[in-house]
Write a protein that holds these residues in place. Structure first.
Motif, mmCIF file in Angstrom:
data_model
loop_
_atom_site.group_PDB
_atom_site.id
_atom_site.type_symbol
_atom_site.label_atom_id
_atom_site.label_comp_id
_atom_site.label_asym_id
_atom_site.label_seq_id
_atom_site.Cartn_x
_atom_site.Cartn_y
_atom_site.Cartn_z
ATOM 1 N N SER A 236 -1.595 -29.767 -11.026
ATOM 2 C CA SER A 236 -1.950 -29.898 -9.610
ATOM 3 C C SER A 236 -1.016 -30.880 -8.911
ATOM 4 O O SER A 236 -0.590 -30.656 -7.774
ATOM 5 N N PHE A 237 -0.687 -31.968 -9.597
ATOM 6 C CA PHE A 237 0.219 -32.968 -9.046
ATOM 7 C C PHE A 237 1.583 -32.334 -8.752
ATOM 8 O O PHE A 237 2.155 -32.534 -7.673
ATOM 9 N N ALA A 238 2.084 -31.545 -9.699
ATOM 10 C CA ALA A 238 3.386 -30.890 -9.521
ATOM 11 C C ALA A 238 3.343 -29.900 -8.351
ATOM 12 O O ALA A 238 4.300 -29.819 -7.564
ATOM 13 N N GLN A 239 2.254 -29.174 -8.212
ATOM 14 C CA GLN A 239 2.130 -28.223 -7.111
ATOM 15 C C GLN A 239 2.101 -28.939 -5.759
ATOM 16 O O GLN A 239 2.701 -28.463 -4.790
ATOM 17 N N LEU A 240 1.422 -30.066 -5.706
ATOM 18 C CA LEU A 240 1.394 -30.831 -4.457
ATOM 19 C C LEU A 240 2.785 -31.373 -4.120
ATOM 20 O O LEU A 240 3.177 -31.392 -2.950
ATOM 21 N N LYS A 241 3.512 -31.801 -5.131
ATOM 22 C CA LYS A 241 4.880 -32.284 -4.902
ATOM 23 C C LYS A 241 5.756 -31.162 -4.350
ATOM 24 O O LYS A 241 6.581 -31.379 -3.459
ATOM 25 N N GLN A 242 5.579 -29.937 -4.879
ATOM 26 C CA GLN A 242 6.345 -28.794 -4.387
ATOM 27 C C GLN A 242 5.997 -28.493 -2.935
ATOM 28 O O GLN A 242 6.883 -28.200 -2.123
ATOM 29 N N ALA A 243 4.709 -28.554 -2.608
ATOM 30 C CA ALA A 243 4.288 -28.309 -1.225
ATOM 31 C C ALA A 243 4.881 -29.360 -0.296
ATOM 32 O O ALA A 243 5.343 -29.037 0.812
ATOM 33 N N GLN A 244 4.899 -30.598 -0.754
ATOM 34 C CA GLN A 244 5.463 -31.683 0.044
ATOM 35 C C GLN A 244 6.959 -31.427 0.299
ATOM 36 O O GLN A 244 7.442 -31.600 1.428
ATOM 37 N N ALA A 245 7.677 -30.978 -0.728
ATOM 38 C CA ALA A 245 9.106 -30.673 -0.577
ATOM 39 C C ALA A 245 9.309 -29.508 0.393
ATOM 40 O O ALA A 245 10.255 -29.511 1.197
ATOM 41 N N LYS A 246 8.416 -28.524 0.333
ATOM 42 C CA LYS A 246 8.506 -27.374 1.246
ATOM 43 C C LYS A 246 8.336 -27.827 2.687
ATOM 44 O O LYS A 246 9.081 -27.395 3.575
ATOM 45 N N PHE A 247 7.376 -28.718 2.938
ATOM 46 C CA PHE A 247 7.168 -29.202 4.299
ATOM 47 C C PHE A 247 8.356 -30.047 4.778
ATOM 48 O O PHE A 247 8.717 -30.000 5.958
ATOM 49 N N ARG A 248 8.960 -30.796 3.885
ATOM 50 C CA ARG A 248 10.168 -31.563 4.267
ATOM 51 C C ARG A 248 11.288 -30.601 4.659
ATOM 52 O O ARG A 248 12.037 -30.847 5.606
ATOM 53 N N SER A 249 11.395 -29.503 3.917
ATOM 54 C CA SER A 249 12.391 -28.487 4.232
ATOM 55 C C SER A 249 12.118 -27.864 5.596
ATOM 56 O O SER A 249 13.046 -27.587 6.365
ATOM 57 N N CYS A 250 10.853 -27.669 5.918
ATOM 58 C CA CYS A 250 10.479 -27.116 7.225
ATOM 59 C C CYS A 250 10.888 -28.069 8.351
ATOM 60 O O CYS A 250 11.342 -27.627 9.414
ATOM 61 N N ILE A 251 10.729 -29.359 8.104
ATOM 62 C CA ILE A 251 11.143 -30.350 9.104
ATOM 63 C C ILE A 251 12.647 -30.246 9.337
ATOM 64 O O ILE A 251 13.108 -30.237 10.486
ATOM 65 N N GLU A 252 13.398 -30.163 8.258
ATOM 66 C CA GLU A 252 14.858 -30.043 8.390
ATOM 67 C C GLU A 252 15.238 -28.774 9.143
ATOM 68 O O GLU A 252 16.137 -28.797 9.979
ATOM 69 N N SER A 253 14.543 -27.673 8.854
ATOM 70 C CA SER A 253 14.830 -26.412 9.558
ATOM 71 C C SER A 253 14.549 -26.539 11.044
ATOM 72 O O SER A 253 15.328 -26.071 11.879
#
Length: 159
Positions: A45-62
């Protein structure tokens, strides 16, 4: 005439606390297996949350890459993290934001960034709580392993 009904309240007994040092080796092995399963689930679950966090950071950059100077220029538009299609930017002030479960809304670039920053902060709060829980479970596992080793050593001395 009916007799008055009397309800008897059955209190749920409080869970008993058992000292793991009092358990036998097979019981300790079962507790250890359960702890291992819980730790595995929590770390996943921790790893999945980290992935979601990275995805949202990518969305900010986009969202930040949508700039007025790119209006009417052909750019690659991300459909997924690995699929991009060519498209022309017509409206450089607004972006489409995935708000979850297949719903999309139009937001300004600043609103989109704020939206994703809020998501990142929410995930960070959950990650912190989850990390604390994982640490407690790991401490419990260490304690349990020490007890198992102690009991095994004690059993070997009797033989």
């Amino acid at each position: 005439m009916s007799a008055p009904s009397t309800a008897t309240a059955t209190a749920t007994p409080a869970p008993q606390q058992i000292n793991v040092a009092d358990l036998e080796l097979p019981q300790l092995a079962e507790v250890k297996r359960q702890l291992e399963e819980e730790l595995s689930h929590l770390t996943s679950s921790f790893a999945q949350l980290k992935q979601a966090q990275a995805k949202f950071r990518s969305c900010i950059e986009s969202a930040k890459e949508v700039k007025p100077e790119n209006e009417d220029k052909t750019v690659l538009v991300p459909l997924t993290s690995s699929l991009y299609v060519p498209g022309k930017l017509r409206d450089v002030e607004n972006v489409i934001v995935d708000i979850g479960t297949g719903y999309y809304v139009q937001k300004t670039r600043a609103q989109a960034v704020k939206h994703y920053e809020g998501k990142i902060e929410y995930i960070k709060t959950n990650l912190d709580a989850l990390q604390e829980t994982i640490q407690k479970k790991q401490d419990n596992m260490s304690y349990l392993v020490n007890i198992i080793q102690s009991k095994l050593q004690h059993a070997n001395k009797r033989d």
